[in-house]
Every structure is written in structure tokens, then in C-alpha cells.
Motif scaffolding. Structure first.
Motif, short mmCIF file in Angstrom:
data_model
loop_
_atom_site.label_atom_id
_atom_site.label_comp_id
_atom_site.label_asym_id
_atom_site.label_seq_id
_atom_site.Cartn_x
_atom_site.Cartn_y
_atom_site.Cartn_z
N GLY A 36 0.86 -1.17 0.00
CA GLY A 36 0.00 0.00 0.00
C GLY A 36 0.89 1.22 0.00
N ASP A 37 0.27 2.38 0.11
CA ASP A 37 1.05 3.61 0.12
C ASP A 37 1.74 3.81 1.47
OD1 ASP A 37 0.46 4.13 -2.48
OD2 ASP A 37 -1.18 5.50 -2.04
N GLU A 41 -2.10 1.18 5.38
CA GLU A 41 -3.17 1.19 4.39
C GLU A 41 -3.08 -0.02 3.47
OE1 GLU A 41 -4.35 5.16 2.68
OE2 GLU A 41 -2.27 5.53 3.24
N ILE A 43 -4.04 -2.29 0.24
CA ILE A 43 -4.45 -1.96 -1.13
C ILE A 43 -5.91 -2.30 -1.34
CG2 ILE A 43 -4.07 -2.53 -3.56
CD1 ILE A 43 -1.12 -3.06 -2.81
N THR A 45 -9.61 -3.61 0.50
CA THR A 45 -10.42 -3.90 1.68
C THR A 45 -11.77 -4.42 1.19
OG1 THR A 45 -11.24 -1.63 1.80
CG2 THR A 45 -9.30 -2.18 3.14
N ASN A 68 -13.09 -2.61 -2.12
CA ASN A 68 -12.56 -1.26 -2.30
C ASN A 68 -11.07 -1.36 -2.59
OD1 ASN A 68 -14.85 0.61 -1.70
ND2 ASN A 68 -14.89 -0.69 0.11
N MET A 70 -7.45 0.64 -3.42
CA MET A 70 -6.73 1.89 -3.21
C MET A 70 -6.47 2.62 -4.54
SD MET A 70 -3.01 2.41 -1.44
CE MET A 70 -3.54 2.15 0.23
N GLU A 71 -6.49 3.93 -4.47
CA GLU A 71 -6.21 4.77 -5.64
C GLU A 71 -4.85 4.39 -6.24
OE1 GLU A 71 -6.15 9.52 -6.81
OE2 GLU A 71 -6.29 8.92 -4.71
N TRP A 73 -4.25 1.74 -7.88
CA TRP A 73 -4.14 0.29 -7.93
C TRP A 73 -5.36 -0.28 -8.62
CZ3 TRP A 73 -0.08 -2.73 -6.26
CH2 TRP A 73 0.93 -2.06 -5.56
N GLU A 123 -11.09 1.17 -7.95
CA GLU A 123 -11.90 1.93 -6.99
C GLU A 123 -12.80 1.01 -6.18
OE1 GLU A 123 -13.79 5.31 -8.78
OE2 GLU A 123 -11.96 5.93 -9.80
N ASP A 154 -0.39 -2.20 -9.81
CA ASP A 154 -0.40 -0.78 -10.19
C ASP A 154 0.15 -0.72 -11.61
OD1 ASP A 154 2.37 -0.99 -9.96
OD2 ASP A 154 2.51 0.28 -8.19
#
Length: 161
Positions: A36-37, A41, A43, A45, A68, A70-71, A73, A123, A154
Motif C-alpha cells: 500500500g502507500d 493502508e 491496497i 479492503t 474497495n 486503493m487509488e 491500484w 476503486e 499498479d
């Protein structure tokens, strides 16, 4: 038996389905490090949803797994174009107590990476399915373990599924 007993039993079925779905699915991302970032966080959930506040044996109910992402990704869709990509897949352990059916994945997004078109979920993705608790089931709660397998990527790398 009284009507109150049946109402309480139906509610227990619902709560068990929701709780077990959360425990069965959400820990998948916690058991494997998807990065994750930041370290806090993930990636991906997930959250399960059930269509009713009560459940009865013998009836079919709508449910969903909300994923959900992560942005920046994405995860491969359930039908990736490339054979080497690992598709997203929702499964349930087989049981005489319940049936999971009609799994429907959302329409994927089309992206272009390294001059190759890919079908992905990004998203948020809602994976719909149906749950039926078989008529012969007579316990107050039920475990319905779900497994969601996926590969997060990514624009530069893909993590282990």
C-alpha cells in the motif's frame, strides 16, 4: 414454538452470515502483505452485505461483497484478456447447509498498460451473489466461509495473489 422464537432465530441466521462473511473474507487481505502507500493502508479492503434484516431457511437472499481498491491500484477482472493474469474469483466452501449461487461480477474497466489492453476492477467493485440456507438446517447460527482471490497491481508491478 412461538413467533418470537422464529424471529430471533431468523435474526441469528442473518447476524451469523454477516459476521462469518466478514471474518471469512476480510482477513484474506490481512494474512498476505499486499503493501500500500503506507504500512497502515491495505491496497484492497472488503465488506459483505446482506439484503434483509432476517433470514429464513429455504429462501434465497441477495448478498454482495464490496471490494474497495486503493487509488492508483487495480485488481484483474474475473475475465482478464491475458492468460497469464490471475482473475478475481469469489468462492464458497461447499456445504449441505447452504448454497451460494449466481455470482455476478461488475463490468470491468478497460485500461492500457505497456501497450496492452487489460480488463480490471478499480476503486470499488460490488460482486453480487445469492445465499440459500437449506430447509433442513435447524441450528440457530450458520457459518458461511467465503474466499475472494485476486491479484493487486499498479502501473508498474503486480503483487502476489
Amino acid at each position: 414454538m412461538s413467533l418470537d422464537f422464529f424471529k430471533q432465530t431468523r435474526l441469528q441466521y442473518l447476524l451469523a452470515i454477516l459476521l462469518i462473511s466478514l471474518f471469512a473474507v476480510v482477513p484474506i487481505s490481512a494474512q498476505i502483505d499486499f503493501g500500500g502507500d503506507s504500512e497502515t493502508e491495505p491496497i484492497v479492503t472488503m465488506q459483505s452485505k446482506f439484503s434483509y434484516s432476517e433470514a429464513e431457511t429455504g429462501k434465497i437472499y441477495d448478498a454482495a461483497l464490496i471490494v474497495n481498491i486503493m487509488e492508483h491500484w487495480h485488481i484483474n477482472s474475473d475475465t482478464p484478456i491475458q492468460d497469464f493474469l490471475i482473475p478475481a474469483k469469489l468462492t464458497a466452501a461447499s456445504s449441505e447447509d447452504y448454497t451460494i449461487s449466481d455470482i455476478q461480477y461488475p463490468d470491468p474497466s478497460t485500461i492500457l498498460l505497456v501497450n496492452d489492453t487489460m480488463l480490471v476492477f478499480d476503486e470499488e467493485a460490488a460482486i453480487l451473489f445469492k445465499i440459500k440456507i437449506n430447509k433442513n438446517y435447524n441450528k440457530p447460527t450458520i457459518d458461511i466461509p467465503l474466499t475472494f482471490s485476486f491479484q493487486p497491481c499498479d502501473d508498474k508491478t503486480c503483487k502476489a495473489p
